[in-house]
Scaffold this motif. Structure first.
Motif, PDB file in Angstrom:
ATOM      1  N   ARG A  25       0.835  -1.206   0.000  1.00 38.35           N
ATOM      2  CA  ARG A  25       0.000   0.000   0.000  1.00 38.35           C
ATOM      3  C   ARG A  25       0.867   1.253   0.000  1.00 38.35           C
ATOM      4  NH1 ARG A  25      -3.655  -0.943   5.042  1.00 38.35           N
ATOM      5  NH2 ARG A  25      -4.660   0.987   4.343  1.00 38.35           N
ATOM      6  N   ILE A  26       1.977   1.201   0.717  1.00 37.36           N
ATOM      7  CA  ILE A  26       2.895   2.342   0.696  1.00 37.36           C
ATOM      8  C   ILE A  26       3.479   2.523  -0.700  1.00 37.36           C
ATOM      9  CG2 ILE A  26       5.110   3.203   1.540  1.00 37.36           C
ATOM     10  CD1 ILE A  26       4.446   1.924   4.241  1.00 37.36           C
ATOM     11  N   ALA A  27       3.882   1.408  -1.325  1.00 39.07           N
ATOM     12  CA  ALA A  27       4.419   1.485  -2.689  1.00 39.07           C
ATOM     13  C   ALA A  27       3.388   2.059  -3.651  1.00 39.07           C
ATOM     14  CB  ALA A  27       4.864   0.104  -3.145  1.00 39.07           C
ATOM     15  N   ALA A  28       2.127   1.627  -3.510  1.00 33.53           N
ATOM     16  CA  ALA A  28       1.065   2.151  -4.366  1.00 33.53           C
ATOM     17  C   ALA A  28       0.885   3.646  -4.147  1.00 33.53           C
ATOM     18  CB  ALA A  28      -0.240   1.409  -4.080  1.00 33.53           C
ATOM     19  N   GLY A  29       0.954   4.077  -2.883  1.00 33.33           N
ATOM     20  CA  GLY A  29       0.821   5.499  -2.596  1.00 33.33           C
ATOM     21  C   GLY A  29       1.954   6.317  -3.184  1.00 33.33           C
ATOM     22  N   VAL A  30       3.172   5.810  -3.065  1.00 31.02           N
ATOM     23  CA  VAL A  30       4.325   6.521  -3.632  1.00 31.02           C
ATOM     24  C   VAL A  30       4.180   6.645  -5.144  1.00 31.02           C
ATOM     25  CG1 VAL A  30       6.809   6.392  -4.021  1.00 31.02           C
ATOM     26  CG2 VAL A  30       5.882   5.902  -1.755  1.00 31.02           C
ATOM     27  N   CYS A  31       3.721   5.576  -5.788  1.00 31.81           N
ATOM     28  CA  CYS A  31       3.495   5.639  -7.236  1.00 31.81           C
ATOM     29  C   CYS A  31       2.462   6.711  -7.574  1.00 31.81           C
ATOM     30  CB  CYS A  31       3.031   4.286  -7.757  1.00 31.81           C
ATOM     31  SG  CYS A  31       4.319   3.018  -7.769  1.00 31.81           S
ATOM     32  N   GLY A  32       1.401   6.794  -6.766  1.00 31.83           N
ATOM     33  CA  GLY A  32       0.409   7.842  -6.981  1.00 31.83           C
ATOM     34  C   GLY A  32       1.003   9.224  -6.812  1.00 31.83           C
ATOM     35  N   GLY A  33       1.903   9.371  -5.835  1.00 32.00           N
ATOM     36  CA  GLY A  33       2.567  10.658  -5.655  1.00 32.00           C
ATOM     37  C   GLY A  33       3.432  11.032  -6.838  1.00 32.00           C
ATOM     38  N   VAL A  34       4.080  10.028  -7.437  1.00 31.55           N
ATOM     39  CA  VAL A  34       4.877  10.272  -8.654  1.00 31.55           C
ATOM     40  C   VAL A  34       3.987  10.809  -9.769  1.00 31.55           C
ATOM     41  CG1 VAL A  34       6.198   9.135 -10.483  1.00 31.55           C
ATOM     42  CG2 VAL A  34       6.648   8.580  -8.084  1.00 31.55           C
ATOM     43  N   ALA A  35       2.783  10.250  -9.910  1.00 29.47           N
ATOM     44  CA  ALA A  35       1.858  10.713 -10.954  1.00 29.47           C
ATOM     45  C   ALA A  35       1.530  12.190 -10.782  1.00 29.47           C
ATOM     46  CB  ALA A  35       0.582   9.878 -10.924  1.00 29.47           C
ATOM     47  N   VAL A  36       1.351  12.614  -9.546  1.00 26.96           N
ATOM     48  CA  VAL A  36       0.979  14.008  -9.286  1.00 26.96           C
ATOM     49  C   VAL A  36       2.118  14.961  -9.622  1.00 26.96           C
ATOM     50  CG1 VAL A  36       0.275  15.639  -7.469  1.00 26.96           C
ATOM     51  CG2 VAL A  36      -0.728  13.342  -7.554  1.00 26.96           C
ATOM     52  N   THR A  37       3.372  14.507  -9.480  1.00 26.69           N
ATOM     53  CA  THR A  37       4.489  15.399  -9.789  1.00 26.69           C
ATOM     54  C   THR A  37       4.559  15.747 -11.268  1.00 26.69           C
ATOM     55  OG1 THR A  37       6.099  13.601 -10.141  1.00 26.69           O
ATOM     56  CG2 THR A  37       5.834  14.413  -7.891  1.00 26.69           C
ATOM     57  N   LEU A  38       3.988  14.888 -12.120  1.00 21.04           N
ATOM     58  CA  LEU A  38       4.037  15.158 -13.554  1.00 21.04           C
ATOM     59  C   LEU A  38       3.220  16.378 -13.928  1.00 21.04           C
ATOM     60  CD1 LEU A  38       3.800  11.481 -14.788  1.00 21.04           C
ATOM     61  CD2 LEU A  38       5.755  13.003 -15.108  1.00 21.04           C
ATOM     62  N   LYS A  39       2.058  16.510 -13.313  1.00 26.73           N
ATOM     63  CA  LYS A  39       1.224  17.701 -13.482  1.00 26.73           C
ATOM     64  C   LYS A  39       0.402  17.867 -12.213  1.00 26.73           C
ATOM     65  CE  LYS A  39       0.498  17.871 -18.508  1.00 26.73           C
ATOM     66  NZ  LYS A  39      -0.527  17.891 -19.591  1.00 26.73           N
ATOM     67  N   PRO A  40       0.381  19.041 -11.629  1.00 25.95           N
ATOM     68  CA  PRO A  40      -0.380  19.216 -10.377  1.00 25.95           C
ATOM     69  C   PRO A  40      -1.866  18.930 -10.542  1.00 25.95           C
ATOM     70  CG  PRO A  40       0.387  21.332 -11.251  1.00 25.95           C
ATOM     71  CD  PRO A  40       1.083  20.281 -12.015  1.00 25.95           C
ATOM     72  N   HIS A  41      -2.404  19.116 -11.762  1.00 24.97           N
ATOM     73  CA  HIS A  41      -3.815  18.832 -11.996  1.00 24.97           C
ATOM     74  C   HIS A  41      -4.176  17.378 -11.656  1.00 24.97           C
ATOM     75  CE1 HIS A  41      -2.286  21.763 -14.934  1.00 24.97           C
ATOM     76  NE2 HIS A  41      -3.457  22.360 -14.884  1.00 24.97           N
ATOM     77  N   PHE A  42      -3.195  16.486 -11.776  1.00 22.49           N
ATOM     78  CA  PHE A  42      -3.475  15.066 -11.588  1.00 22.49           C
ATOM     79  C   PHE A  42      -3.817  14.721 -10.143  1.00 22.49           C
ATOM     80  CE2 PHE A  42      -0.545  13.922 -15.424  1.00 22.49           C
ATOM     81  CZ  PHE A  42      -1.497  14.465 -16.282  1.00 22.49           C
ATOM     82  N   ALA A  43      -3.575  15.650  -9.227  1.00 22.18           N
ATOM     83  CA  ALA A  43      -3.983  15.417  -7.841  1.00 22.18           C
ATOM     84  C   ALA A  43      -5.489  15.188  -7.743  1.00 22.18           C
ATOM     85  CB  ALA A  43      -3.569  16.600  -6.964  1.00 22.18           C
ATOM     86  N   LEU A  44      -6.243  15.757  -8.670  1.00 22.96           N
ATOM     87  CA  LEU A  44      -7.696  15.567  -8.659  1.00 22.96           C
ATOM     88  C   LEU A  44      -8.074  14.105  -8.837  1.00 22.96           C
ATOM     89  CD1 LEU A  44      -8.657  18.639 -10.874  1.00 22.96           C
ATOM     90  CD2 LEU A  44      -9.171  18.362  -8.439  1.00 22.96           C
ATOM     91  N   ALA A  45      -7.257  13.351  -9.557  1.00 27.80           N
ATOM     92  CA  ALA A  45      -7.543  11.936  -9.791  1.00 27.80           C
ATOM     93  C   ALA A  45      -7.279  11.097  -8.549  1.00 27.80           C
ATOM     94  CB  ALA A  45      -6.722  11.411 -10.959  1.00 27.80           C
ATOM     95  N   VAL A  46      -6.638  11.667  -7.540  1.00 22.34           N
ATOM     96  CA  VAL A  46      -6.473  11.024  -6.245  1.00 22.34           C
ATOM     97  C   VAL A  46      -7.497  11.561  -5.261  1.00 22.34           C
ATOM     98  CG1 VAL A  46      -4.885  10.614  -4.316  1.00 22.34           C
ATOM     99  CG2 VAL A  46      -3.997  10.697  -6.651  1.00 22.34           C
ATOM    100  N   ILE A  47      -7.691  12.868  -5.280  1.00 22.98           N
ATOM    101  CA  ILE A  47      -8.584  13.511  -4.315  1.00 22.98           C
ATOM    102  C   ILE A  47     -10.024  13.052  -4.489  1.00 22.98           C
ATOM    103  CG2 ILE A  47      -9.563  15.733  -3.619  1.00 22.98           C
ATOM    104  CD1 ILE A  47      -6.810  16.970  -4.308  1.00 22.98           C
TER     105      ILE A  47
END
Length: 504
Positions: free
Chosen positions: A179-201
């Motif tokens: 689960r931690i690894a999955a979360g870190v991968c999600g954090g990597v996605a957000v660094t590509l474009k800040p808009h992508f945080a919406l796909a987590v939020i």
């Protein structure tokens, strides 16, 4: 039986030939081979080509966002840096290594996501295969020319996190490290474009709403994603401070506000197709959503809002939203053992299935399978008049006039920007800008043109590609670039595109 178990992989009650075919491991293997063949036939998109060039120049000692620049944050070119490093170590073309690494990333993403889902719904591998084959199709075949774009990479990085959110409460918990690894991968996605945080939020809020408790947000994967995105973004900005001082202000002042006209956006993008598919899904579901389709739907909405916020209408911007919406449909379609009837059956047969099968057409299957050039005949025309390994610059509003042309000729890009995009976007913004704003925009345009002239003087490109005669004449009438083509002659045309050759 948990909701995720029903919604993801319920076995059919009757002998269904279509479902048997969709469950075949042979289909998955065939789809993987098709995906590989497509990438061998075609070539990578201009965005990926440009960020490879950006990464190479930084590795060669150029200062990011000063000597080579772009409005996107550092993660955009850093995501391709491993491919460049590996390609140099192995003496291979970076394009081939990028494709290979993205394939490996897709396999890892699908594998980890399935591991996390199967822990919450233990069923046979055969019963999981329809979803697995769909994942191969949507993540490896459907991307076409969007393959290895930031949106493609971000979706692959985000999938394991979405899988953890889709696991039903009370099911067998996933290991903490996964689960931690999955979360870190999600954090990597957000660094590509800040808009992508919406796909987590949005999916996080959806599961909190479903649980009727904000405590549902206190999950190790969500905390890991937040910490990873903050840490990684902070580290990249510290490593490349010129982004904050140079590129970000330009992005906020010019690139961000230059959105497409609403009418053109709706009629020349995937927005209407997405809205139709979403409307059909809501009618078919009628509010009865399992956790897995709910998470996929919420993440899709997050990416769609990001697509609207960016306002460019490009297919790569729409890719994650469309793919996750199709995943929501797939989870929903596999939800019940009983066959669908009535309106639900009609929507699945005449909306969902055609939309699913047509997914590659959304993202440039014709261009990929025909290896179609961005501008027909330009590659051959430049190769005819340029020396081997030419140094190339452009006078063009779009980056596809210079990329991947330069890389396909094994040439060298001359210029700190990928095109005169600032000049082009300022021209659009000036149509509605008021006097104080006009002065700031004019200063941005003047600086962009002056930078181009300086790059041509200092870099002495062998060839300058002009988008068309009108663009070239307009640029040369500006005082900043009046002498930009002194010492060059018109050597050839490819349609409207002009190729100017430096005099010997």
């Amino acid at each position: 039986m948990s909701v995720i178990e029903k919604s993801a992989v319920a076995a059919p009650a009757q002998d269904d030939g279509l479902l048997r075919a969709a469950s075949s491991p042979l289909l998955g293997g065939a789809l993987a081979l098709v995906a590989i063949a497509q990438q061998l036939i075609g070539h990578i998109d201009c965005d990926v080509s440009w960020f490879l060039t950006f990464a190479e120049k930084v590795l060669d000692g150029r200062t990011a966002y000063v000597e080579v620049s772009d409005p996107n944050p550092p993660a955009a070119f850093l995501s391709l840096m491993p491919a460049v490093l590996l390609a140099r170590a192995l003496h291979l073309r970076a394009e081939a290594v990028v494709v290979a690494l993205v394939f490996f990333a897709a396999v890892a993403s699908i594998g980890l996501s399935f591991h996390l889902l199967r822990l919450s719904a233990a069923r046979s591998l055969r019963e999981w295969m329809p979803l697995g084959n769909a994942a191969i199709f949507l993540l490896l075949v459907a991307p076409e020319i969007v393959f290895a774009e930031r949106e493609h990479i971000a979706l692959l990085a985000l999938l394991p996190l979405l899988a953890t959110l889709a696991a039903e409460e009370g099911a067998r918990p996933s290991p903490c490290f996964a689960r931690i690894a999955a979360g870190v991968c999600g954090g990597v996605a957000v660094t590509l474009k800040p808009h992508f945080a919406l796909a987590v939020i949005l999916p996080a809020l959806a599961i909190a709403w479903r649980a009727r408790s904000l405590r549902a947000l206190w999950r190790v994967e969500l905390v890991s994603a937040a910490l990873a995105s903050i840490a990684l973004t902070g580290a990249t900005l510290l490593a490349f401070p010129a982004y904050l001082s140079q590129a970000l202000p330009l992005a906020l002042e010019v690139y961000g506000p230059a959105r497409d006209d609403l009418g053109h956006f709706l009629t020349h993008s995937l927005a209407l197709a997405y809205l139709a598919l979403m409307a059909g899904f809501l009618v078919a579901a009628r509010g009865a959503l399992g956790r897995a389709p709910l998470v996929a739907l919420a993440a899709s909405l997050g990416f769609f809002v990001a697509f609207l916020l960016q306002g460019k209408g490009w297919m790569n911007h729409a890719y994650p939203a469309m793919i996750l919406l199709l995943f929501a449909w797939i989870f929903f379609a596999l939800r019940e053992a009983a066959p669908a009837t009535g309106a639900k059956s009609a929507l699945m047969k005449f909306l969902f299935l055609p939309a699913l099968l047509a997914a590659p057409a959304y993202f440039g299957i014709v261009e990929q399978l025909t290896d179609r050039e961005e501008h027909e005949g330009l590659l051959a025309a430049v190769a005819e008049v340029a020396p081997p390994h030419p140094r190339i610059a452009t006078i063009a509003s779009q980056l596809d006039f210079g990329h991947p042309l330069t890389r396909r000729l094994d040439g060298e890009w001359v210029g700190r920007q990928n095109a005169l995009w600032t000049t082009a976007l300022v021209g659009r913004l000036l149509e509605t800008a008021r006097p104080p704003r006009r002065e700031a925009l004019e200063a941005r345009r003047s600086a962009d043109l002056a930078a181009l002239a300086q790059d041509i003087r200092a870099g002495r490109p062998d060839v300058v590609v002009a988008e068309d005669r009108a663009t070239r004449e307009w640029v040369l009438k500006r005082p900043e670039t009046a002498a930009a083509l002194d010492g060059y002659r018109l050597a050839k045309r490819a349609g409207d595109v002009e190729i100017w050759r430096r005099a010997e």
